[in-house]
Design an enzyme around this catalytic site. Structure first.
Site, short mmCIF file in Angstrom:
data_model
loop_
_atom_site.label_atom_id
_atom_site.label_comp_id
_atom_site.label_asym_id
_atom_site.label_seq_id
_atom_site.Cartn_x
_atom_site.Cartn_y
_atom_site.Cartn_z
N LYS A 1 5.48 44.41 78.52
CA LYS A 1 6.54 44.03 77.98
C LYS A 1 7.69 45.09 78.14
O LYS A 1 7.31 46.16 77.44
CB LYS A 1 6.56 43.31 76.69
CG LYS A 1 7.74 42.79 76.10
CD LYS A 1 7.54 42.25 74.67
CE LYS A 1 8.86 41.80 73.98
NZ LYS A 1 8.74 41.30 72.68
N ASP B 1 3.93 41.91 67.57
CA ASP B 1 4.50 43.18 68.23
C ASP B 1 4.40 44.19 67.30
O ASP B 1 5.28 44.56 66.34
CB ASP B 1 5.77 43.19 68.79
CG ASP B 1 5.89 41.97 69.91
OD1 ASP B 1 4.79 41.25 70.30
OD2 ASP B 1 6.94 41.98 70.48
N LYS C 1 3.81 47.46 75.44
CA LYS C 1 5.33 47.13 75.40
C LYS C 1 6.21 48.40 75.56
O LYS C 1 5.86 49.40 74.63
CB LYS C 1 5.89 46.30 73.99
CG LYS C 1 7.16 45.92 73.80
CD LYS C 1 7.37 45.04 72.86
CE LYS C 1 8.83 45.01 72.06
NZ LYS C 1 8.82 43.90 70.92
#
Length: 229
Positions: A187, A94, A158
């Site tokens: 996300k 991430d 995300k």
């Protein structure tokens, strides 16, 4: 959205990114993830070797954040951190987008940064998520960040680090899902502390949730006040 506890657990990246996290607290996070069979445990890259060892007899994946939490790291440094984390056992990375360059309209710099990470991560057979930090962006910037992420080959977009001015918002998740369609995962992370909030994010289009309040969400207990995720 109606999900069993086990189904909801598989949406969750159980997260411990606190600066004062100790080995004991990271182990507790791993134990909780194994107990509820979450999708993953998400930690700073330093902890990946330990987390990988803790999760080796489960199907819970280790995930590392990179360039976290500000995104203002040299690309070469991010690439090294991601590569090292994967070699240490991370199954997903991430990364944080370079928010300042995005806001300045420097799309090439933003896109090239993501592309370098995507190439590195995909060469090792793993997945890349791009954290947009939506609380610092307007709608046009969110859309542009999603498109740049997709063009660069990211697997997910995300919402948040959980360490800025706000976390995931329903309207941002919806906008991100509308922008990437079914081509990328979305996300939602930051500020999700109850089962109702988690299900609302999934209804809005989230395919993964980044939370530290996993136990409270899955057991229905009060999450209390938490910082970060």
């Amino acid at each position: 959205m109606t999900l069993t506890t086990a189904q909801l657990a598989k949406y969750i990246d159980h997260t411990n990114l606190k600066a004062d996290a100790t080995e004991a607290s990271i182990k507790q996070t791993c134990d909780e993830a194994k107990q509820f069979d979450t999708a993953s445990v998400c930690v700073n890259s330093y902890w990946i070797p330990f987390v990988t060892e803790q999760l080796k007899d489960s199907d819970v994946n280790p995930i590392a954040v990179v360039g976290f939490p500000l995104g203002a790291m040299a690309t070469d440094s991010e690439v090294f951190e991601a590569s090292k984390a994967i070699d240490d056992g991370a199954e997903e990375i991430d990364m944080v987008i370079n928010v300042g360059e995005l806001k300045a309209g420097n799309n090439d710099k933003v896109g090239n940064d993501i592309l370098a990470l995507a190439k590195t991560v995909h060469a090792k057979g793993k997945l890349l998520k791009v954290i947009l930090e939506t609380c610092l962006l307007n709608n046009e910037e969110i859309i542009r960040a999603c498109k740049l992420s997709e063009q660069a080959g990211a697997d997910f977009v995300k919402t948040s680090t959980g360490f800025s001015t706000a976390g995931a918002k329903i309207e941002d998740v919806k906008l991100m899902r509308e922008t990437v369609g079914d081509r990328l995962g979305v996300k939602a992370s930051g500020g999700i502390h109850s089962k109702d909030e988690a299900l609302a994010m999934i209804d809005a289009g989230a395919s993964r949730l980044g939370v530290s309040a996993t136990v409270a969400i899955l057991t229905g207990e009060a999450a209390g006040t938490k910082s970060g995720y």
